[in-house]
Write a protein that holds these residues in place. Structure first.
Motif, PDB file in Angstrom:
ATOM      1  N   SER A   5       0.833  -1.205   0.000  1.00  0.00           N
ATOM      2  CA  SER A   5       0.000   0.000   0.000  1.00  0.00           C
ATOM      3  C   SER A   5       0.863   1.250   0.000  1.00  0.00           C
ATOM      4  O   SER A   5       1.856   1.329   0.737  1.00  0.00           O
ATOM      5  CB  SER A   5      -0.906   0.025   1.230  1.00  0.00           C
ATOM      6  N   TYR A  27       0.444   5.584   0.084  1.00  0.00           N
ATOM      7  CA  TYR A  27      -0.445   6.705   0.367  1.00  0.00           C
ATOM      8  C   TYR A  27       0.273   8.003   0.010  1.00  0.00           C
ATOM      9  O   TYR A  27       1.490   8.116   0.190  1.00  0.00           O
ATOM     10  CB  TYR A  27      -0.796   6.761   1.856  1.00  0.00           C
ATOM     11  N   TRP A  36      -4.712   6.810  -2.031  1.00  0.00           N
ATOM     12  CA  TRP A  36      -4.254   5.529  -1.500  1.00  0.00           C
ATOM     13  C   TRP A  36      -4.290   4.507  -2.629  1.00  0.00           C
ATOM     14  O   TRP A  36      -5.317   4.334  -3.281  1.00  0.00           O
ATOM     15  CB  TRP A  36      -5.134   5.097  -0.337  1.00  0.00           C
ATOM     16  N   SER A  81       2.552   1.014   3.677  1.00  0.00           N
ATOM     17  CA  SER A  81       2.203   0.099   4.767  1.00  0.00           C
ATOM     18  C   SER A  81       2.184  -1.319   4.249  1.00  0.00           C
ATOM     19  O   SER A  81       2.046  -1.577   3.056  1.00  0.00           O
ATOM     20  CB  SER A  81       0.863   0.463   5.399  1.00  0.00           C
ATOM     21  N   VAL A 109       0.007  -3.820   5.166  1.00  0.00           N
ATOM     22  CA  VAL A 109      -1.269  -4.526   5.072  1.00  0.00           C
ATOM     23  C   VAL A 109      -2.014  -4.121   3.821  1.00  0.00           C
ATOM     24  O   VAL A 109      -2.182  -2.958   3.538  1.00  0.00           O
ATOM     25  CB  VAL A 109      -2.143  -4.214   6.306  1.00  0.00           C
ATOM     26  N   SER A 110      -2.470  -5.074   3.092  1.00  0.00           N
ATOM     27  CA  SER A 110      -3.243  -4.780   1.895  1.00  0.00           C
ATOM     28  C   SER A 110      -4.728  -4.751   2.259  1.00  0.00           C
ATOM     29  O   SER A 110      -5.106  -4.895   3.403  1.00  0.00           O
ATOM     30  CB  SER A 110      -2.981  -5.816   0.815  1.00  0.00           C
ATOM     31  N   LEU A 111      -5.546  -4.598   1.258  1.00  0.00           N
ATOM     32  CA  LEU A 111      -6.978  -4.423   1.463  1.00  0.00           C
ATOM     33  C   LEU A 111      -7.581  -5.585   2.228  1.00  0.00           C
ATOM     34  O   LEU A 111      -8.509  -5.423   3.001  1.00  0.00           O
ATOM     35  CB  LEU A 111      -7.675  -4.280   0.112  1.00  0.00           C
ATOM     36  N   GLN A 155       1.605   3.252   8.879  1.00  0.00           N
ATOM     37  CA  GLN A 155       2.161   3.926   7.718  1.00  0.00           C
ATOM     38  C   GLN A 155       3.522   4.519   8.052  1.00  0.00           C
ATOM     39  O   GLN A 155       3.678   5.203   9.061  1.00  0.00           O
ATOM     40  CB  GLN A 155       1.201   5.016   7.238  1.00  0.00           C
ATOM     41  N   PHE A 161      -1.895   7.104  16.551  1.00  0.00           N
ATOM     42  CA  PHE A 161      -0.471   7.222  16.252  1.00  0.00           C
ATOM     43  C   PHE A 161       0.038   8.593  16.689  1.00  0.00           C
ATOM     44  O   PHE A 161      -0.695   9.580  16.679  1.00  0.00           O
ATOM     45  CB  PHE A 161      -0.225   7.092  14.738  1.00  0.00           C
ATOM     46  N   TYR A 204       3.373  10.926  15.477  1.00  0.00           N
ATOM     47  CA  TYR A 204       4.509  11.082  14.579  1.00  0.00           C
ATOM     48  C   TYR A 204       5.246  12.375  14.959  1.00  0.00           C
ATOM     49  O   TYR A 204       4.649  13.319  15.484  1.00  0.00           O
ATOM     50  CB  TYR A 204       4.055  11.202  13.130  1.00  0.00           C
ATOM     51  N   LEU A 246       7.529   7.775  12.895  1.00  0.00           N
ATOM     52  CA  LEU A 246       6.598   7.177  13.840  1.00  0.00           C
ATOM     53  C   LEU A 246       7.229   7.087  15.221  1.00  0.00           C
ATOM     54  O   LEU A 246       8.308   6.532  15.384  1.00  0.00           O
ATOM     55  CB  LEU A 246       6.195   5.784  13.372  1.00  0.00           C
ATOM     56  N   THR A 251      -8.139  -0.725   9.214  1.00  0.00           N
ATOM     57  CA  THR A 251      -7.825  -1.391   7.954  1.00  0.00           C
ATOM     58  C   THR A 251      -7.048  -0.392   7.120  1.00  0.00           C
ATOM     59  O   THR A 251      -7.087   0.806   7.391  1.00  0.00           O
ATOM     60  CB  THR A 251      -9.089  -1.814   7.201  1.00  0.00           C
ATOM     61  N   ALA A 252      -6.353  -0.881   6.140  1.00  0.00           N
ATOM     62  CA  ALA A 252      -5.502   0.011   5.347  1.00  0.00           C
ATOM     63  C   ALA A 252      -6.331   1.138   4.760  1.00  0.00           C
ATOM     64  O   ALA A 252      -7.228   0.932   3.980  1.00  0.00           O
ATOM     65  CB  ALA A 252      -4.831  -0.786   4.243  1.00  0.00           C
ATOM     66  N   LYS A 304      -6.781   5.839   4.953  1.00  0.00           N
ATOM     67  CA  LYS A 304      -6.123   7.106   5.259  1.00  0.00           C
ATOM     68  C   LYS A 304      -5.981   7.323   6.753  1.00  0.00           C
ATOM     69  O   LYS A 304      -6.723   6.773   7.567  1.00  0.00           O
ATOM     70  CB  LYS A 304      -6.937   8.251   4.675  1.00  0.00           C
ATOM     71  N   LEU A 305      -5.006   8.153   7.099  1.00  0.00           N
ATOM     72  CA  LEU A 305      -4.870   8.669   8.447  1.00  0.00           C
ATOM     73  C   LEU A 305      -5.424  10.087   8.465  1.00  0.00           C
ATOM     74  O   LEU A 305      -5.267  10.841   7.504  1.00  0.00           O
ATOM     75  CB  LEU A 305      -3.404   8.695   8.873  1.00  0.00           C
TER      76      LEU A 305
END
Lengths: 117, 113
Positions: free
Chosen positions: A31, A33, A48, A94, A96-98, A106, B34, B36, B46, B97-98, B100-101
């Motif tokens: 992944s 972003y 993303w 990152s 981890v995928s979907l 990240q 998180f 940063y 991080l 889950t993957a 956006k932040l």
């Protein structure tokens, strides 16, 4: 192990031109972003990509686009540049995928500073 | 929609003093949190993260943060600040889950000698 890399470090363009920014994720990360950090606007999510597909995009116009290559590296393109596009563009990756879940931490690259004159 | 508030824009502390940076979040489900740190002109590093389990998490450079669900807070602490800690600190929330932040606006830390 190499971290996220971005190129170029700095990019100077004029209004109306196109900019291309590149990002290589940490090895094994699928992944990628993109975030924009503009003065006074904070860090805003742009795009993303995961497994070559665009999974989500932030509140940015269509002239912000990109792609992810089979090696998981990514490119951000900004067309018809405007003065307010001047910002630090940060790429993150990152593991981890979907289909994964949980620890999608990240990791960020050093950024590309885009200046539009 | 998720959001993060960092109420302190700028904090100045003396070297050796303790530090607490505040972070409040708004999120409908279990948040992934998180911290940063960003030095001038650099990317984000991080410091630590919270997903579940022990609400006190340890990070790098001697930082720790405590998750308090009842207060929707995730404050960052360090018992003794070093001059090299001067930087901007960002709190962020993710969905787990993957995806956006969402970042807070950041707190700039200045350390006086």
């Amino acid at each position: 192990e190499a971290g996220v890399t971005q190129s170029p470090t700095h990019l100077i363009k004029t209004r109306g031109q196109q900019a291309t920014l590149r990002c290589s994720p940490i090895s094994g990360h699928t992944s990628v972003y993109w975030y924009q950090q503009a003065l006074g606007l904070g860090l805003q999510f742009l795009l993303w990509y995961d497994e070559g597909e665009e999974r989500n995009r932030g509140n940015f116009p269509p002239r912000f686009s990109g792609r992810q290559f089979p090696n998981y590296s990514s490119e951000l393109n900004v067309n018809a540049l405007e003065l307010e596009d001047s910002a630090l563009y940060l790429c993150a990756s990152s593991l981890v995928s979907l289909l994964g879940a949980g620890t999608d931490t990240q990791y960020f690259g050093p950024g590309t500073r885009l200046t539009v004159l | 929609a998720q959001s993060v508030t960092q109420p302190d824009i700028h904090i100045t502390v003396s070297e050796g003093a303790s530090l607490e940076l505040r972070c409040n979040y708004s999120y409908g489900a279990t948040p992934y949190l998180f911290w940063y740190v960003q030095s001038p002109g650099q990317g984000l590093q991080l410091l630590l993260k919270y997903f579940s389990g022990d609400t006190l998490v340890q990070g790098i450079k001697g930082f720790e943060a405590e998750f308090k669900r009842s207060q929707s807070s995730f404050n960052l602490r360090k018992p003794s600040v070093h001059w090299s800690d001067a930087a901007e600190y960002f709190c962020a929330v993710g969905s787990g889950t993957a995806s956006k932040l969402t970042f807070g606006t950041g707190t700039r830390l200045q350390v006086t000698l």
